[in-house]
Design a protein around this motif. Structure first.
Motif, PDB file in Angstrom:
ATOM      1  N   GLU A 199       0.667   5.645  -0.830  1.00  0.00           N
ATOM      2  CA  GLU A 199       0.922   6.896  -0.405  1.00  0.00           C
ATOM      3  C   GLU A 199       0.364   8.038  -1.088  1.00  0.00           C
ATOM      4  N   GLY A 200       0.305   8.068  -2.539  1.00  0.00           N
ATOM      5  CA  GLY A 200      -0.316   8.998  -3.053  1.00  0.00           C
ATOM      6  C   GLY A 200      -1.766   9.459  -3.152  1.00  0.00           C
ATOM      7  N   ILE A 201      -2.537   8.188  -2.699  1.00  0.00           N
ATOM      8  CA  ILE A 201      -3.767   8.717  -2.393  1.00  0.00           C
ATOM      9  C   ILE A 201      -4.096   9.018  -0.836  1.00  0.00           C
ATOM     10  N   ASN A 203      -2.177  10.825   0.876  1.00  0.00           N
ATOM     11  CA  ASN A 203      -1.623  12.490   1.033  1.00  0.00           C
ATOM     12  C   ASN A 203      -2.173  13.109  -0.133  1.00  0.00           C
ATOM     13  N   LYS A 204      -3.347  14.078   0.342  1.00  0.00           N
ATOM     14  CA  LYS A 204      -3.758  14.783  -0.798  1.00  0.00           C
ATOM     15  C   LYS A 204      -3.856  16.221  -0.482  1.00  0.00           C
TER      16      LYS A 204
END
Lengths: 204, 204
Positions: A199-201, A203-204
């Motif tokens: 999820e962290g990569i 959504n940026k």
DNA sequence: TGCCCATGGTGAACAGTGTTCATTATTTCA
DNA sequence: TGAAATAATGAACACTGTTCACCATGGGCA
């Protein structure tokens, strides 16, 4: 000229015998407990003989680390080349395989990825580095696939791959080294880490 | 009855002298290079004397680890209690402080978080565990603050905190242990890891 | 004050470690 | 078969963590 070849074959054979003995001790007992004398005894040679085939103890165990790298490399390659399905799912599977591989071979994992700097003071000779890079490169390729497929925003693949590696390494090494800590159920924790990273990569 | 007290004071004083000597050696040279004999020599006692004040070498270095835990605890507490601003920013700052703390004290960090299992085979006595938990608990509180403020979805604070810890530990220990690997610029990598972790727990 | 005992510090000793090297045994080639 | 090269040995060196019989010093008591 068959003699030189036979000699070389024998030399390689003995080297392998030593490695087999070392591996057997190492996977059971770990770094400290695997002594040159124990290896020599198990391989049925004298302690001095080890030094005819390896530079020192570190070199013996580094050879075991290389074996591990090659096997990890194979597993990662298998996932990378399975070109069906969402590349993001593949990336996630790759990270999971990495974690599981580490937990399956805790001593090897410590040897390769967790040894404190005073023990690897020699600056990691380029050949071994190439080996490690090869394994890591699969991750980079998978990240690039995700970018090409539009599954994650376009960015520096090295940067993102290294961040993902840090995440996967973090949970692996914590679970290995801090087994006394009251972690939540292991599978759920690993899932959460993977979820967070993906999820962290995305959504940026 | 002043004598017994003086004796106790002296005892504590000598213990501290030993710890000071051990610390000086340890921060410079690390675990392996810090031997009982060197500690004893630096503290101007005989090797046997160390064992009147500590159970064994592991106990001496564990005491150094405790010192580190207390200082980390202070820094984390300072951030947790700074109640202004976005709790998510605070959480991010907390993680960054953790990483920087580890990189500032690499040998201590190895000692506490990276020692392979064969060295910590004794099951981490509950008192030390409590110490480690206290430090970790600050992270849990910060995560809970984020949930209450609506900055991240409500979920199991333990699960999310442990995942965040894994991420922060991952980049810290990689940078310490694998200094030979061609990482991208350190600051940028740390930023990316933090970004990934925060974004990862925000979106789910 | 003089004596005894308990406590604390000592350093030699034990069993182990990685590593080196002179000596011995074996094998190869002339 | 004899000489030369190669390989294996195990004793020795300098270290490690740890234990323990010994000794000295200081405190309490007669």
């Amino acid at each position: 000229m068959g003699i030189a070849e036979r000699r070389a074959r024998e030399k390689a054979g003995i080297r392998q015998e030593i490695l087999d003995a070392a591996r057997e001790l190492f996977v059971k007992e770990g770094y400290e407990a695997t002594s040159i004398r124990k290896i020599a005894h198990k391989a049925e040679y004298s302690p001095g003989t080890i030094y005819l085939y390896f530079e020192d103890k570190q070199a013996v165990l580094e050879a075991l680390g290389d074996e591990m790298f090659r096997r990890l490399d194979q597993r990662m390659q298998a996932i990378e080349q399975d070109s069906w399905g969402d590349p993001l799912v593949r990336l996630r599977r790759g990270l999971r395989v990495y974690i599981e591989f580490g937990l399956e071979h805790p001593h090897h994992y410590c040897l390769v990825f967790m040894l404190p700097p005073e023990q690897l003071s020699r600056p990691m000779d380029p050949l071994k580095l190439q080996n490690a890079m090869a394994s890591f490169q699969h991750l980079v390729v998978m990240v690039q696939s995700c970018m090409q497929a539009g599954s994650i925003p376009v960015g520096d693949p090295q940067e993102i791959s290294q961040a993902l590696w840090a995440g996967a390494h973090g949970i692996t090494s914590l679970l290995i080294a801090k087994c006394g800590f009251p972690f939540i159920e292991q599978g759920r924790l690993i899932d959460r880490v993977l979820e967070t990273l993906i999820e962290g990569i995305r959504n940026k």
